[in-house]
Design an enzyme around this catalytic site. Structure first.
Site, PDB file in Angstrom:
ATOM      1  N   ARG A   1     -81.689  64.301   6.880  1.00 21.16           N
ATOM      2  CA  ARG A   1     -81.911  65.441   7.765  1.00 21.16           C
ATOM      3  C   ARG A   1     -80.771  66.454   7.754  1.00 21.16           C
ATOM      4  NH1 ARG A   1     -84.845  61.492   9.370  1.00 21.16           N
ATOM      5  NH2 ARG A   1     -83.016  60.351   8.713  1.00 21.16           N
ATOM      6  N   THR A   2     -79.553  65.957   7.919  1.00 20.62           N
ATOM      7  CA  THR A   2     -78.440  66.890   8.082  1.00 20.62           C
ATOM      8  C   THR A   2     -78.270  67.722   6.817  1.00 20.62           C
ATOM      9  OG1 THR A   2     -77.411  65.310   9.575  1.00 20.62           O
ATOM     10  CG2 THR A   2     -75.993  67.045   8.702  1.00 20.62           C
TER      11      THR A   2
ATOM     12  N   LYS B   1     -63.571  58.539  -9.403  1.00 25.44           N
ATOM     13  CA  LYS B   1     -62.384  58.407 -10.269  1.00 25.44           C
ATOM     14  C   LYS B   1     -61.108  58.320  -9.464  1.00 25.44           C
ATOM     15  CE  LYS B   1     -64.524  61.390 -13.765  1.00 25.44           C
ATOM     16  NZ  LYS B   1     -64.412  62.725 -14.390  1.00 25.44           N
TER      17      LYS B   1
ATOM     18  N   ARG C   1     -69.475  65.316   5.394  1.00 27.94           N
ATOM     19  CA  ARG C   1     -69.760  64.027   6.047  1.00 27.94           C
ATOM     20  C   ARG C   1     -68.914  62.973   5.338  1.00 27.94           C
ATOM     21  NH1 ARG C   1     -75.608  61.613   7.511  1.00 27.94           N
ATOM     22  NH2 ARG C   1     -75.254  63.084   9.214  1.00 27.94           N
TER      23      ARG C   1
ATOM     24  N   HIS D   1     -70.332  64.419  15.601  1.00 28.11           N
ATOM     25  CA  HIS D   1     -71.389  65.039  14.781  1.00 28.11           C
ATOM     26  C   HIS D   1     -71.907  66.250  15.566  1.00 28.11           C
ATOM     27  CE1 HIS D   1     -74.604  65.596  12.073  1.00 28.11           C
ATOM     28  NE2 HIS D   1     -75.192  64.417  12.103  1.00 28.11           N
TER      29      HIS D   1
HETATM   30  C1  NCD Z   1     -77.146  60.302  12.534  1.00 32.15           C
HETATM   31  C2  NCD Z   1     -75.770  60.165  11.907  1.00 32.15           C
HETATM   32  O1  NCD Z   1     -75.628  60.301  10.682  1.00 32.15           O
HETATM   33  O2  NCD Z   1     -74.847  59.977  12.688  1.00 32.15           O
HETATM   34  N1  NCD Z   1     -78.104  60.838  11.670  1.00 32.15           N
HETATM   35  C3  NCD Z   1     -78.314  62.196  11.692  1.00 32.15           C
HETATM   36  O3  NCD Z   1     -77.473  62.955  11.282  1.00 32.15           O
HETATM   37  N2  NCD Z   1     -79.464  62.642  12.222  1.00 32.15           N
HETATM   38  C4  NCD Z   1     -77.620  59.086  13.238  1.00 32.15           C
HETATM   39  C5  NCD Z   1     -77.648  57.771  12.513  1.00 32.15           C
HETATM   40  O4  NCD Z   1     -77.340  57.665  11.323  1.00 32.15           O
HETATM   41  O5  NCD Z   1     -78.019  56.795  13.170  1.00 32.15           O
END
Ligand code: NCD
Length: 305
Positions: free
Chosen positions: A53-54, A82, A103, A131
């Site tokens: 999603r993100t 590497k 991320r 997040h």
């Molecule tokens: C979340 C995350 O990556 O923190 N996912 C997201 O970005 N919608 C929640 C999760 O992984 O449980």
């Protein structure tokens, strides 16, 4: 927004949040209206952990703003394999992109990366930390469904490792919200998060049983147990499947309850909830696009000046 980077939700004032949500609502009403806003602008995607999603909603957002992406790909297929450091990776990608979405499994990674680059960095999840762009779409969804003031929210599941929980709880202190945290004792909010929430004047209570608060909730925000963060698999197995809701659970809830989840879900929401009017989680994930368009517009327009 006053800042160049988005690292935690604590940096967002109520006015910052409302400005992004208002802009997202305008975009939602006319999604094609922004198609020429950022021609030639490139968003760098550095995802050191899995994402659906993100990553995809940031990609869609920049494309709908007229821009494009450059994507590091997976850790396995990049030079990280590497032995390249995070600092070197972001300094390189900065040369290809006008903003970075990062991320990473380590808490504090986005903050550290932001110290090495001049382009805006958006924290798309740093380990069990924060997040904040998820929080903006969560707030947008809450505001759209039940409003953001005089609200009772239950946040349930993995409050210890859940970064979406930490950012959402921080941001909610800007509004008149009663926050109920529901989890097994071993997955309660980290002490540092609880401390920050108290300092920000949060109205918070902690519970181990959902039934104690369910009837009074306007929103139930369910989260996945973050299996990948457990140092010990047997600890995960002790709590897995404990906090689960289904259609029967919701019989005790208000008809107007909004059931939310950042997704992905594993088994914490039974698919029999999906067809109920309370199920709001797919709408929530779709809101990622207009909200991230509004966020990118806010950060990129600062760069332009
Ligand atoms: C979340 C995350 O990556 O923190 N996912 C997201 O970005 N919608 C929640 C999760 O992984 O449980």
């Amino acid at each position: 927004m006053r800042q160049d980077h988005l690292i935690t939700a604590t940096q967002l004032s109520r006015a910052d949040i409302e400005a992004v949500l208002d802009r997202a609502a305008e975009i939602d009403a006319d999604p094609a209206g922004m198609a020429d806003r950022y021609p030639g602008t490139v968003l760098g995607l550095c995802f050191f952990e899995p994402s659906t999603r993100t990553k995809m909603s940031f990609e869609t957002a920049i494309k709908r703003l007229g821009g494009a992406t450059t994507d590091m790909g997976t850790v396995e297929s990049s030079s990280v394999k590497k032995g390249e450091s995070l600092a070197d990776t972001v300094r390189v990608v900065e040369g290809y992109a006008d903003a970075l979405v990062l991320r990473h499994p380590s808490e504090g990674a986005a903050k550290m990366a932001a110290e090495f680059v001049d382009v805006p960095v958006i924290n798309a999840g740093d380990g069990a930390g924060h997040h904040p762009s998820q929080t903006l779409l969560d707030l947008y969804t809450i505001r759209d469904n039940v409003g953001l003031d005089d609200l009772s929210i239950g946040i349930m599941g993995d409050l210890k490792y859940g970064r979406t929980v930490h950012s959402l709880a921080d941001a909610l202190t800007n509004f008149d919200v009663r926050q109920h945290f529901i989890s097994p004792e071993s997955l309660q909010l980290p002490r540092s998060v609880r401390f920050d929430l108290h300092n920000a004047g949060a109205q918070l209570r902690e519970h181990t049983e959902l039934e104690d608060v369910l009837p009074e909730l306007d929103v139930l925000y369910v989260t996945r147990i973050q299996r990948e963060r457990f140092p010990d698999e047997t600890e995960y197995e002790k709590v897995a499947g404990e906090y689960r809701i289904d259609a029967e659970t919701l019989e005790a809830a208000d008809d107007d309850l909004a059931v939310m989840h950042p997704l992905p879900r594993v088994d914490e929401i039974d698919p029999d909830v999906d067809s109920l009017p309370q199920a709001t989680y797919f709408e929530q994930s779709h809101n990622g696009v207009p909200v991230r368009m509004a966020l990118l517009d806010s950060l990129l327009s600062e760069v332009d000046q």
